[in-house]
Design a protein around this motif. Structure first.
Motif, PDB file in Angstrom:
ATOM      1  N   THR B 151      23.203  30.826   5.757  1.00  0.00           N
ATOM      2  CA  THR B 151      22.731  31.328   7.046  1.00  0.00           C
ATOM      3  C   THR B 151      22.102  30.168   7.794  1.00  0.00           C
ATOM      4  O   THR B 151      21.183  29.526   7.273  1.00  0.00           O
ATOM      5  N   ARG B 153      20.298  29.300  11.389  1.00  0.00           N
ATOM      6  CA  ARG B 153      19.778  29.850  12.645  1.00  0.00           C
ATOM      7  C   ARG B 153      19.405  28.703  13.576  1.00  0.00           C
ATOM      8  O   ARG B 153      18.970  27.653  13.131  1.00  0.00           O
ATOM      9  N   THR B 157      18.137  32.360  16.752  1.00  0.00           N
ATOM     10  CA  THR B 157      19.317  33.223  16.700  1.00  0.00           C
ATOM     11  C   THR B 157      20.240  32.739  15.586  1.00  0.00           C
ATOM     12  O   THR B 157      20.390  31.534  15.394  1.00  0.00           O
ATOM     13  N   THR B 158      20.845  33.666  14.871  1.00  0.00           N
ATOM     14  CA  THR B 158      21.754  33.257  13.800  1.00  0.00           C
ATOM     15  C   THR B 158      23.021  32.658  14.407  1.00  0.00           C
ATOM     16  O   THR B 158      23.730  33.308  15.168  1.00  0.00           O
ATOM     17  N   LEU B 159      23.242  31.413  14.050  1.00  0.00           N
ATOM     18  CA  LEU B 159      24.371  30.656  14.599  1.00  0.00           C
ATOM     19  C   LEU B 159      25.588  30.782  13.695  1.00  0.00           C
ATOM     20  O   LEU B 159      26.721  30.900  14.164  1.00  0.00           O
ATOM     21  N   TYR B 160      25.348  30.763  12.383  1.00  0.00           N
ATOM     22  CA  TYR B 160      26.440  30.697  11.422  1.00  0.00           C
ATOM     23  C   TYR B 160      26.042  31.476  10.182  1.00  0.00           C
ATOM     24  O   TYR B 160      24.977  31.256   9.606  1.00  0.00           O
ATOM     25  N   ARG B 161      26.888  32.389   9.813  1.00  0.00           N
ATOM     26  CA  ARG B 161      26.597  33.242   8.656  1.00  0.00           C
ATOM     27  C   ARG B 161      27.886  33.311   7.861  1.00  0.00           C
ATOM     28  O   ARG B 161      28.894  33.817   8.337  1.00  0.00           O
ATOM     29  N   HIS B 162      27.874  32.767   6.663  1.00  0.00           N
ATOM     30  CA  HIS B 162      29.130  32.667   5.922  1.00  0.00           C
ATOM     31  C   HIS B 162      28.867  32.785   4.437  1.00  0.00           C
ATOM     32  O   HIS B 162      27.949  32.160   3.913  1.00  0.00           O
ATOM     33  N   MET B 207      35.793  23.780  14.854  1.00  0.00           N
ATOM     34  CA  MET B 207      35.701  24.991  15.657  1.00  0.00           C
ATOM     35  C   MET B 207      34.352  25.102  16.350  1.00  0.00           C
ATOM     36  O   MET B 207      33.317  25.151  15.674  1.00  0.00           O
ATOM     37  N   PRO B 208      34.339  25.149  17.667  1.00  0.00           N
ATOM     38  CA  PRO B 208      33.081  25.427  18.358  1.00  0.00           C
ATOM     39  C   PRO B 208      32.623  26.841  18.012  1.00  0.00           C
ATOM     40  O   PRO B 208      33.401  27.789  18.106  1.00  0.00           O
ATOM     41  N   LEU B 209      31.384  26.978  17.588  1.00  0.00           N
ATOM     42  CA  LEU B 209      30.849  28.293  17.258  1.00  0.00           C
ATOM     43  C   LEU B 209      30.514  29.041  18.546  1.00  0.00           C
ATOM     44  O   LEU B 209      30.509  28.459  19.634  1.00  0.00           O
ATOM     45  N   ALA B 210      30.224  30.335  18.404  1.00  0.00           N
ATOM     46  CA  ALA B 210      29.869  31.116  19.593  1.00  0.00           C
ATOM     47  C   ALA B 210      28.556  30.604  20.182  1.00  0.00           C
ATOM     48  O   ALA B 210      28.364  30.611  21.384  1.00  0.00           O
ATOM     49  N   LEU B 215      31.717  24.115  13.579  1.00  0.00           N
ATOM     50  CA  LEU B 215      32.025  24.089  12.152  1.00  0.00           C
ATOM     51  C   LEU B 215      33.296  23.280  11.956  1.00  0.00           C
ATOM     52  O   LEU B 215      34.283  23.488  12.668  1.00  0.00           O
TER      53      LEU B 215
ATOM     54  N   SER C  81      28.440  35.219  14.781  1.00  0.00           N
ATOM     55  CA  SER C  81      27.966  34.212  13.828  1.00  0.00           C
ATOM     56  C   SER C  81      28.816  34.200  12.555  1.00  0.00           C
ATOM     57  O   SER C  81      28.787  33.243  11.802  1.00  0.00           O
ATOM     58  N   PRO C  84      33.630  31.855  12.906  1.00  0.00           N
ATOM     59  CA  PRO C  84      33.558  30.495  13.443  1.00  0.00           C
ATOM     60  C   PRO C  84      34.760  30.123  14.315  1.00  0.00           C
ATOM     61  O   PRO C  84      34.628  29.273  15.188  1.00  0.00           O
ATOM     62  N   PRO C  86      37.127  30.143  17.295  1.00  0.00           N
ATOM     63  CA  PRO C  86      37.194  30.685  18.660  1.00  0.00           C
ATOM     64  C   PRO C  86      38.412  31.577  18.857  1.00  0.00           C
ATOM     65  O   PRO C  86      38.338  32.591  19.547  1.00  0.00           O
ATOM     66  N   ARG C  89      37.598  34.914  17.413  1.00  0.00           N
ATOM     67  CA  ARG C  89      36.651  35.657  18.262  1.00  0.00           C
ATOM     68  C   ARG C  89      37.391  36.272  19.448  1.00  0.00           C
ATOM     69  O   ARG C  89      37.175  37.432  19.802  1.00  0.00           O
ATOM     70  N   ALA C 194      28.960  38.975   4.839  1.00  0.00           N
ATOM     71  CA  ALA C 194      29.408  37.823   5.632  1.00  0.00           C
ATOM     72  C   ALA C 194      30.557  37.112   4.925  1.00  0.00           C
ATOM     73  O   ALA C 194      30.791  35.929   5.149  1.00  0.00           O
TER      74      ALA C 194
END
Ligand SMILES: Nc1nc2c(ncn2[C@@H]2O[C@H](COP(=O)(O)OP(=O)(O)O)[C@@H](O)[C@H]2O)c(=O)[nH]1
Ligand SMILES: [Mg+2]
Lengths: 252, 243, 217
Positions: B151, B153, B157-162, B207-210, B215, C81, C84, C86, C89, C194
C-alpha cells in the motif's frame, strides 16, 4: 512438481534483452481522466436538441467510408458534423478521412466491436452512444453525426436507439441480384444507395433490374444510384440529408 | 525469529542527512554505507516460517535515504506447523524528503510460505522510489508461496494498492493472466514522478497511475531481463541532487 | 440472500444486457496475440488466474458498493489505486458508464459519477435493483469469467460447448470468491482485496498501442 509448472519454461516468448526501446502509446491512449466524481454528468450534456444521427451500413467494400468522405466534403461547410466508425482497423477509416482532408481528427471516433460489428450497432449500442456523446461533449452542439458500421452481411441494421435514420449501401460489383435478395438492410433502410454504377458495364449488372427489384422490396422508401468516382459529393445522398436536417429543429 | 529494526533519517544543519536512529535486530541488520545510504546486511538465509520481522523507516522533512541490501532475501520453508513468515515494512516520507527502497530480489524457495506487508505514507512534496523484485524458486525449483501486499499512500490518498501472490497456493499464478510462465517479476512505484505510458518490448510497461505517480513492471523467465528493464529507471535522479 | 429476486439477478448478470461487455475481451486478446493462449487449457488457466485476482477485487468492490452505494466515490478511488494500467482504468470506466446507461432504463438509479469503474457501477446498480451484496459479488465474479470466455470463442474459434463446460466447472469457485468478497463488504476501502495480475496490466498497455484490434480491451 505441481501442475502450474508444466506450463512454465523457456518455450514462451520472453525476450531476454532489448527492454530499453519503449513503444510509446498513440495519442488516444493518453491517461484517462474522468469528470470530478462530485459532479453528476448524468443529465444530457446539452439541453438543446441533439444532432441528427444517420447510420451508414452495408457489406464490406460497398463504399461506406467513401460515402462518408463524400458527405463530409459536401456538407462540411454548411453543417457541424462528426463521424463514428466501427471498423476493425481502429484508425484506418479515420486516417482515410484525414488523408482526404475532409474531416479533422477530433471529429472522428473509432469504436471496437469485439468481432461482432452488428452487435455494436444493434444489440449493444453503448460504445457507439458513448462515442456520439463524447463527440458532442468535446465539440459542442452538432447538426449531424454519421455512424459507419463495420462491414457485415445483408442482415445488419442499426438500432433506433442509436440512430434516427439509416442508409444501406450496396454496390453493383457483386452483380444485380443484391436488391432481389432483400434482407433487413435492403428492405427497411430509410435510404438505399446502390453504389459503383460506373462498374455496371464491366460486371454486366443491369441497373434497371436493380431499380425494379429495389422498388418491389422497398415500396415507397427511396433508392438512389451513385458512383462515388463520378460524383465526389454524393449529391443525391447529401440532398436527402439536407432535407432531413432542415425538417428538424436546429441544434442549440 | 522476531526482529524489529528501525531507521530515522533527518536533515542536518548543513543540508545533509543524519541518521538519528539506526536500530537493528538480527536478522534485519542495518549498516550505514554512505552519506544517504543504508544497507540491509542480514546474514544467513531467511526468512523462515514462523519469523516475524518488522522494519520501520522514517525520513524527516528535507532528508534523503536510500535503502539497499547486500544479498537476495531467500524465503525458506522452515517447520511445517509454524505460521507463514512475515516481513512488515512501514515507511513514512515527509515533505521535501526522498526515500529510495531498492533491495536485491526476494527469492521464493520451494515450500516457503512468506508474506511481505508494505505500508508507505508519503507526505505531499515527498518523493518515493519503491522497488520490489521477486524470483519464483531457485534454479530448476518450484516456487514457494509468497505474497507481496503493498500500500503506497501519497498526500493522504492511497496511490497504489497491490497484492501479488505466487506459488502453489495462488490459483493461476503462473498462467497467462498473472506471470505467463515467467519466473521473475520486478516493480517500481514512483511518487509523485510521472511520465507518459510506454510498453514493450517484452512484458514490460511503464504506467502512469491514476494519482501522482507511476508503476513500472517487468516480467521475464529470470531476473536478468527484469533488471535490464528496471535498473535504468533507478539511476539516481535530480531528487538526490541536494545531498 | 433472503427476499432477493433471483430473476432480477439473472437480468443483471445476463450476457445480453447491453452494457458494453461484448466489445471487451477481459485481457484475453492481448494474451492470444502473445501466443500464450491457444487452446482450452490455456483459457482455463487464464480464467482461474483472472478470477482469483481481478475477479476477487471486482466482486469485493461490487459487494461493497451494493452495501454502501453512497460511498461510490471512495470505492471508485479504491479501484483506481488497484488499477495501475491506464488502459484498464479506461476499459473499466467505459464498461461502468455503459452499465449505468443500461441500468437507468431498468431501475431508479441514484446520482453518481458517469464513468464509474465497472465493479462500483455494478454494486450501485445491484442495490438499485433491490439485490444484496452477495448477489452483486456473484454477478461481478461471473462477469469476469464469462466475458473473457465469450471472447475466447470468438478469437480462437473454440468449441462453445467446451468453453461453457469450463465456465460450469469454474462456477463453484465464483461462488466461493463471491462469498469471500461479500463477507468483506463493510471493510475500509484500503482493506478490501487488492489481488493483482501483472500480465493483465502489461497486456492491456501493449494492446492499447495496437493499430488493429478486435476488442476494446
Ligand atoms: N469504382 C468505384 N469504386 C468505388 C466507389 N465507391 C467506393 N469505391 C472503392 O471501393 C473500395 C471500398 O470502399 P470503402 O468506402 O472503403 O468501402 P466500405 O468497406 O464500405 O467502407 C475503395 O477502394 C473505394 O475507393 C465507386 O463508386 N466506384
Ligand atoms: Mg469502411
Amino acid at each position: 512438481m505441481h501442475p502450474e509448472n508444466s506450463v512454465a519454461g523457456g518455450a514462451l516468448p520472453h525476450p531476454s534483452d532489448g527492454y530499453t526501446i519503449p513503444h510509446t502509446h498513440g495519442p488516444e491512449e493518453v491517461p484517462h481522466t474522468h469528470p470530478d466524481p462530485g459532479v453528476d454528468p448524468h443529465e444530457p450534456l446539452t439541453t438543446g436538441p441533439r444532432a441528427l444521427r444517420v447510420g451508414i451500413g452495408g457489406p464490406v467494400g460497398s463504399g461506406k467510408t467513401a460515402l462518408v468522405a463524400a458527405l463530409c466534403r459536401a456538407l462540411g461547410d454548411e453543417l457541424r458534423l462528426a463521424v463514428v466508425t466501427n471498423d476493425i482497423y481502429t484508425t484506418e477509416d479515420a486516417d482515410f478521412l484525414l488523408r482526404n482532408g475532409v474531416l479533422p481528427a477530433d471529429r472522428v471516433r473509432a469504436v471496437e466491436t469485439g468481432c461482432c460489428p452488428h452487435t455494436a450497432i444493434r444489440d449493444d449500442i453503448s460504445a457507439n452512444l458513448d462515442a456520439v456523446e463524447d463527440l458532442e461533449a468535446s465539440l459542442g452542439p452538432l447538426d449531424l453525426v454519421l455512424v459507419e458500421s463495420g462491414g457485415d452481411n445483408l442482415t445488419a441494421t442499426f438500432s433506433k436507439g442509436l440512430i434516427d435514420q439509416q442508409i444501406f449501401v450496396v454496390d453493383v460489383a457483386g452483380g444485380d441480384k443484391v436488391p432481389r435478395k432483400g434482407g433487413p438492410g435492403v428492405t427497411t433502410a430509410d435510404l438505399l444507395v446502390i453504389n459503383k454504377t460506373d462498374l455496371a458495364p464491366m460486371v454486366g449488372a443491369d441497373l434497371s433490374v436493380m431499380d425494379h427489384d429495389a422498388k418491389a422490396r422497398r415500396g415507397d422508401l427511396p433508392t438512389v444510384f451513385l458512383s462515388l468516382v463520378e460524383d465526389r459529393n454524393a449529391t443525391p445522398v447529401a440532398d436527402w440529408i439536407r432535407t432531413l436536417v432542415a425538417t428538424r429543429v436546429p441544434a442549440a | 525469529m522476531k526482529a524489529f529494526s528501525r531507521v530515522v533519517a533527518e536533515r542536518d544543519n548543513l543540508g545533509g542527512t543524519r541518521l538519528t536512529v539506526l536500530h537493528s535486530e538480527s536478522p534485519l541488520l542495518l549498516r550505514r554505507t554512505g552519506p544517504t545510504t543504508v544497507h540491509l546486511v542480514g546474514g544467513g538465509a531467511g526468512p523462515l516460517r514462523g519469523d516475524d520481522l518488522r522494519l520501520d523507516i522514517a525520513v524527516g522533512p528535507g532528508a534523503t535515504l536510500e535503502i539497499r541490501s547486500v544479498a537476495a532475501q531467500l524465503a525458506l520453508p522452515g517447520r511445517d506447523h509454524l505460521p507463514p513468515s512475515r516481513f512488515e515494512i512501514t515507511a513514512t516520507v515527509a515533505a521535501g524528503a526522498t526515500l529510495r527502497w531498492h533491495p536485491e530480489p526476494m527469492i521464493a524457495a520451494a515450500g516457503c510460505d512468506h508474506h511481505t506487508i508494505t505500508r508507505v505514507d508519503v507526505a505531499e512534496g515527498g518523493t518515493l522510489l519503491w522497488r520490489d523484485d521477486l524470483v519464483c524458486g531457485r534454479h530448476h525449483e518450484d516456487s514457494g508461496n509468497v505474497r507481496l501486499d503493498t500500500t503506497i499512500r501519497y498526500a493522504g490518498t492511497t496511490l497504489y494498492r497491490h497484492d501479488l501472490a505466487v506459488g502453489p497456493a495462488a490459483p493461476g499464478w503462473s498462467g497467462p493472466a498473472i506471470l505467463g510462465g515467467g519466473r521473475a517479476i520486478g516493480t517500481i512505484v514512483f511518487a509523485p514522478d510521472t511520465m507518459p505510458a510506454t510498453s514493450g518490448p517484452g512484458d514490460y510497461a511503464l504506467m502512469p497511475l491514476a494519482g501522482p505517480g507511476m508503476l513500472a513492471t517487468a516480467i521475464a523467465d529470470d531476473i536478468r531481463p527484469v533488471q535490464a528493464a528496471l535498473d535504468p529507471l533507478c539511476e539516481p535522479t535530480r531528487a538526490l541532487a541536494h545531498t | 440472500m433472503s427476499g432477493m429476486s433471483l430473476a432480477t439477478l439473472l437480468v443483471l448478470a445476463d450476457g445480453r444486457l447491453p452494457s458494453g461487455g461484448h466489445a471487451h475481451s477481459g485481457g484475453l486478446e492481448a494474451q492470444v496475440s502473445a501466443g500464450r493462449v491457444r487452446d482450452l487449457d490455456a483459457v482455463a488457466d487464464f480464467l482461474r488466474g483472472k478470477l482469483a485476482t481481478s475477479g476477487l477485487v471486482s466482486a469485493a468492490f461490487a459487494a461493497a458498493a451494493c452495501a454502501h452505494p453512497s460511498e461510490w466515490a471512495a470505492l471508485d478511488q479504491g479501484l483506481d489505486s488497484r488499477t495501475p494500467s491506464p488502459a484498464l482504468r479506461k476499459a473499466s470506466r467505459a464498461q461502468g458508464r455503459a452499465l449505468l446507461r443500461a441500468a437507468r432504463a431498468m431501475w431508479t438509479m441514484p446520482l453518481t459519477g458517469r464513468d464509474l469503474h465497472q465493479p462500483v457501477a455494478l454494486g450501485v446498480v445491484a442495490a438499485a435493483a433491490g439485490l444484496g451484496p452477495a448477489a452483486a459479488a456473484v454477478a461481478a465474479a461471473h462477469g469476469t469469467t464469462s466475458g473473457a470466455a465469450s471472447a475466447a470463442v470468438r478469437l480462437l474459434g473454440l468449441d462453445p460447448y467446451a468453453v461453457h463446460g469450463l465456465l460450469a466447472r469454474l462456477a463453484p469457485e465464483c461462488d466461493r470468491i463471491a462469498a469471500d468478497a461479500a463477507a468483506r463488504a463493510d471493510d475500509p476501502v484500503d482493506d478490501l482485496p487488492a489481488a493483482g495480475a501483472p500480465l493483465l496490466d502489461i497486456g492491456a498497455e501493449l494492446h492499447a498501442t495496437w493499430e488493429v484490434r478486435l476488442f476494446a480491451s
